[in-house]
Each structure stands twice: as C-alpha cells, then as structure tokens.
Motif scaffolding. Structure first.
Motif: not given
Lengths: 222, 222
Positions: A31, A34-35, A37, B30-31, B34-35
């Motif tokens: 998590i 991904a954040a 990113c 996806f980002i 996930a957040a």
C-alpha cells in the motif's frame, strides 16, 4: 485443523506470529509503495515502483494462502502487528520521491534479511513460501542508480538521505523490539530453535551490517 | 520495428493510442485503488481491494510488454493520456471508503465494457492481451454485497452513493470525449473499422446502460 493461536503449542504459535508479521508487513509495504508511485517523476519510474509494490502484494497473497492451508486465520494472525507496523510507517512518511525510493530499497532489504534469518527456524512448507519472497531479488536495484546519480551533484540531499536511512533502520529496530517484548513465542522461536541470546544479538548485528552495505551501495555512507 | 506514433499509418497510430490509454488507465487505477486500501475498515477488505489493484498492475504490465514487443515505446504511447486520466481522478477523489469501493466497481466495469467494445476493431495479438484483462471478472464482486448491506439501513448514504455513481460516469464520459476530440486516429479506428457515427452513439448508449445495470445491482437506482 482449525487453530487458535493462543491455544497452539509454542512452535505453532511462533509460526503463526511469524507468518502474521510477514504477511502484514508485505500488505502494508504494498500500500505504501503504491501510494509513493504518485510521487514518481516519470512514467517509467511509476512503473518500476509499481512492480515493487505488486511483488509485495503477491508475497502477501502466498503467505495468506499458506496460512489458510494450515488452518490459520490470516486476519487473526496479522492483528497483533497492525499497530507496530502502522507506527513504523507513520513515523517514516517519506517527504518526497527520493525518500520514498530509499525507504523502498532499505525496507525491502531489511525485510529480505529478516526472511533469510528466520527460514532456518521453520518447517519446510513455511520455508518454501518464505523462499519465494526472497527469489525476486533485483526489483529494487533501479533505486541504487537513481540515488547515486542524484547525490553526485547534490551533497545536501546526500546528507539528508544518509540521515533518513539511519532513521529508517532505527525505527524498524525499535518497532521490532516492541514486537519481541509483546510476542514471547516468536522470540522463543529463535532461542528455542537453538539460538542463545548471543546469537540473537549477532543476528541484529548482521541486519545492521547489511543495512550499512546497502547505504554504501547507494553512496550514502554516514 | 521501431515506430514513432506520429509517422505510423492510421490503424497503427490508433492501436498505439488504444494501448496507451488502456495501459495508463490500468497503471493509474492500480495506484488509486492501492491508496484506497488505506481506507478499508478491515484487514480482509484491505486484502480484497489490494487484489483488485494488483490485477490492474498486472494488466498494465501485459499491455506494456505487448507494446514493447511491437516496437512501441510505452511511455510515449501513454503520455497523451496522462492529463485527462489525472483530471478524471482529481475530479473523483473518493471521500471515504464507500465512495472508493463504488469507484473501484464502477470504474472496473466501465473499463471492461470499453475493452469489450474495442476488441472488435483490433488485430488478434492485441485482442489477446485485451482479452486477458477481461478474464479475471469477479474480483470486484465483493463490492456489491458491502454496498447493499450498508444502504439497507442507511438511506442517506444510498442517495449520496447514487449521486456519486452518476458523477463517476459523467466525468468518465466527459474525459473520454476530450480524448476523442484530441486523438483523431483512435476515433477513426471505430469509424474506419466499419462503424458509423450511429454505431459510436449506440456504443455510448451500451456503456451507459451497463453502468446503470451495475448501479442497480448495488441497489443504487437513481
């Protein structure tokens, strides 16, 4: 077999704890990365950070399936580790993309070292699922080049990131210690597995040495 | 063969655009998802939302590899869609977990409908990679039960979420229209593929009808 961690034998309770902490660690790392990113300055870096995050989710999934296969409830196994892992991430929120990158690399490294240390003490099926998490090494290697390129021309950032790396290790060890105090069984797994307190101390020294080696690789000697 | 989208033939340019918009859509979904895992109230829901997000990253990866295999630079192909997709997510930031859930379900549905519509107009290898994105249907189904359970006792939330769903579709269509105006080739793919403007209109009607069906399934009739 349906197994309540509190009733399980010492070894079983320790493995439940170990699987729980690894699984929740992977889920949370997924998590967080991904954040992060979102902070990546290019599409290619977003994509590479995403690959790291996805690999962590797939490890989480394998650990979780392994638990279900053993009659362990993954949610119950992870629950004791929600607070300390949340505290770690709360205390190490990256300010910007470079700190996120270094955290991904350093965190991945510490986690893999810990997997490697613990595989010695567990049964073969658990070893196998832990091994899988160790196999995709290299995903995080793109970080090294980016950090080296950045600090070549920016010594202020180098100093800040060196400090950041020390802080990441410090927070990880302090949360690990809090967990060890609370979770007797997991600490006993090491000692009961034939390790004495000296061995445990040496393990922490190895974790710290490996961390130092990763910092050096990024050019962040402190 | 190395192919600059601007020099490619009409069909090739359209496929580059299509792959670019799909890939960037998956990467961004996806980002965002996930957040949104952070907002999930239980570990099990974090895990299920994570599975959705990870599936999107894996689609992104397949699309990206497919592009590289055709000599298309994924970054260049995605670049024109960064702004409109960012605008969509900027204008539809979920306030809370339930809005995130509905967005995941509705967004996944619209994306899959769009994949399904477009497969008719592309070559077989591109069809195959798009088909893969359609196959893991069902990942998002857990959403339906949660939304139904919540609104059974909370009519205010039902009203708010119904409005939210309409807003999501509206923003998606308005960004799609902005893209269609800017990217002639992709619009021409439909028309050049034998579709006339009536067909395009009917396609949008189908997308809207399917969206309505998903809203009804969640109990969010408007």
């Amino acid at each position: 077999m349906d197994q309540d961690p509190s009733e399980a034998s010492g070894y079983d309770a320790a493995v439940v704890d170990l699987l729980g902490v690894l699984a929740y660690g992977e889920l949370t790392a997924f998590i967080r990365m991904a954040a992060d990113c979102d902070l990546a300055p290019t599409l290619s870096l977003k994509s590479q950070m995403g690959a790291l995050a996805t690999a962590d989710y797939l490890h989480y999934q394998q650990l979780s399936e392994h638990m279900v296969g053993r009659g362990i409830d993954p949610e119950a196994a992870m629950a004791p580790f929600v607070a300390p892992i949340a505290a770690f991430h709360e205390r190490t929120r990256p300010r910007g993309w470079l700190e996120g990158l270094v955290k991904a690399y350093v965190g991945d490294g510490i986690a893999k070292d810990f997997y490697r240390e613990m595989t010695a003490f567990v049964d073969e099926p658990t070893q196998a699922v832990m091994q899988a998490a160790l196999e995709d090494a290299g995903h995080a290697d793109f970080v090294v080049q980016i950090v080296r390129d950045t600090i070549r021309t920016d010594r202020t950032t180098a100093g800040r990131l060196a400090l950041w790396g020390r802080r990441l290790l410090g927070e990880a060890l302090s949360q690990a210690q809090a967990v060890a105090v609370e979770r007797d069984a997991m600490a006993a797994l090491l000692v009961g597995g034939g390790a004495d307190l000296g061995d445990v101390g040496r393990m922490f020294t190895r974790l710290t040495d490996n961390h130092q080696r990763r910092m050096t690789r990024m050019g962040l000697d402190s």
